[in-house]
Design a protein around this motif. Structure first.
Motif, short mmCIF file in Angstrom:
data_model
loop_
_atom_site.label_atom_id
_atom_site.label_comp_id
_atom_site.label_asym_id
_atom_site.label_seq_id
_atom_site.Cartn_x
_atom_site.Cartn_y
_atom_site.Cartn_z
N LEU A 51 0.59 -12.46 8.10
CA LEU A 51 0.07 -10.92 8.36
C LEU A 51 0.27 -10.32 8.53
N LEU A 52 -0.19 -9.24 7.76
CA LEU A 52 0.64 -8.05 7.69
C LEU A 52 -0.11 -6.53 8.60
N GLY A 53 0.52 -5.73 8.95
CA GLY A 53 -0.13 -4.79 9.80
C GLY A 53 0.40 -3.27 9.71
N ILE A 54 -0.69 -3.04 9.34
CA ILE A 54 -0.73 -1.28 9.19
C ILE A 54 -0.56 -0.53 9.54
N CYS A 55 0.42 0.24 9.80
CA CYS A 55 0.43 1.29 11.10
C CYS A 55 -0.22 1.22 11.99
N PHE A 93 13.30 -7.51 -0.19
CA PHE A 93 12.08 -6.69 0.91
C PHE A 93 12.22 -5.00 -0.14
N LEU A 94 13.32 -4.69 0.55
CA LEU A 94 13.28 -2.49 -0.12
C LEU A 94 15.01 -2.78 -0.49
N GLN A 95 14.68 -2.10 -1.57
CA GLN A 95 16.40 -1.97 -2.54
C GLN A 95 16.86 -1.24 -2.74
N ALA A 96 15.72 -0.19 -2.38
CA ALA A 96 16.64 1.39 -2.52
C ALA A 96 15.82 2.53 -1.71
N LEU A 104 2.80 -7.29 -2.44
CA LEU A 104 1.90 -8.07 -1.93
C LEU A 104 1.74 -9.51 -3.25
N ASP A 105 2.32 -9.61 -4.13
CA ASP A 105 2.97 -10.47 -5.00
C ASP A 105 2.96 -11.42 -3.99
N SER A 106 4.14 -10.89 -3.38
CA SER A 106 5.06 -12.49 -2.90
C SER A 106 4.38 -12.82 -1.61
N PHE A 107 3.44 -11.47 -0.73
CA PHE A 107 3.13 -12.29 0.66
C PHE A 107 2.01 -12.69 0.26
N LEU A 108 0.78 -11.90 -0.41
CA LEU A 108 -0.53 -12.92 -0.57
C LEU A 108 -0.26 -14.12 -1.83
N TRP A 135 -5.50 -5.16 -5.13
CA TRP A 135 -5.27 -6.59 -5.52
C TRP A 135 -5.77 -7.63 -5.00
N LEU A 136 -6.36 -7.98 -4.00
CA LEU A 136 -7.06 -8.87 -3.90
C LEU A 136 -8.52 -9.12 -5.10
N ALA A 137 -9.09 -8.54 -5.40
CA ALA A 137 -10.02 -8.06 -7.29
C ALA A 137 -9.31 -8.70 -7.53
N ALA A 138 -8.65 -8.10 -8.35
CA ALA A 138 -7.59 -8.27 -9.46
C ALA A 138 -7.16 -10.15 -9.17
N ASN A 139 -7.06 -10.45 -7.90
CA ASN A 139 -6.10 -11.83 -7.73
C ASN A 139 -6.83 -13.72 -7.58
#
Length: 231
Positions: free
Chosen positions: A85-89, A127-130, A223-227, A22-26
């Motif tokens: 900031l995003l933390g994963i696992c 954020f998550l609808q389903a 990511l579109d929203s967050f970054l 995503w970063l490279a593409a944007n």
């Protein structure tokens, strides 16, 4: 000048995950640091956002792994300066732990390794609808920090995603991992097959084929929203 995003990593895996793509593409500049290998975080300079990846380190073992203290200081800086900031696992657990919550292994072992559903909380909103089937690789968890909003969970791990403030997120799951990345995990984590909760490889592959595209669409939208706002 392209906006810079600091990626804090806990291993030497190939940098081909969905955050990197995503970063490279944007038009963003990805700045990778590996404190576990001796990299410093105090010389990074200005960044638009940061992502702390997963790893194999217990977040509470700061005496054993002193670099976790440097990462904890980085989390504090992000919170103080309002850096998204995003933390994963493991990164998610580190943010929760920094905010005063417990993190570690639950009393009953249930190892989510494969593709498991998560459901939106009542507060999830856009954020998550389903329900969504996501990539998982963990058996530790965390308590929801005071002041955080729970966004997603499931029956085994009620805390799968949270938001703290407007621009700090923690995901227990690995929506960033591509099928190629997960296949590498199938090889490197072969020793975990047979543990409670772990899906067999055939099931993993079937669920990957059925659900990865939807997971990718959701995560890229996040990511579109967050970054996107970070720029």
């Amino acid at each position: 000048m392209a906006p810079r995003v600091l990626l804090v990593r806990h291993g030497d895996e190939a940098a081909d995950d969905r955050v990197i793509t995503w970063l490279a593409a944007n038009g963003y500049e990805a700045v990778t640091r590996k404190p576990f290998a001796g990299d410093r975080l105090d010389d990074v300079g200005e960044v638009a956002a940061s992502v702390i990846y997963g790893g194999l380190f217990d977040v509470f073992e700061t005496a054993k792994y002193p670099f976790l203290l440097e990462e904890d200081h980085w989390i504090a800086q992000c919170l103080e300066k309002g850096i998204p900031l995003l933390g994963i696992c493991q990164g998610c657990q580190q943010i929760a732990y920094h905010l005063g919550a417990w993190a570690g292994a639950p009393e009953r072992e249930f190892f989510e390794f494969g593709y498991y559903p998560v459901e939106p909380s009542e507060e999830a909103g856009e954020f998550l609808q389903a329900p969504l089937v996501v990539t998982q690789a963990h058996y530790h968890t965390f308590d929801l920090p005071a002041g955080a909003v729970r966004l997603a969970g499931n029956s085994e791990y009620p805390n799968q995603a949270f938001r703290y403030g407007e621009n700090v997120f923690g995901f227990q799951f690995h929506a960033e991992v591509t099928p190629a990345g997960f296949r590498r995990w199938q090889d490197s984590k072969a020793h975990v097959y047979g543990r409670p909760g772990v899906q067999d490889m055939q099931t993993q592959n079937r669920l990957m084929a059925a659900h990865d595209a939807a997971q990718a669409r959701w995560f890229n939208g996040f990511l579109d929203s967050f970054l996107g706002q970070a720029a």
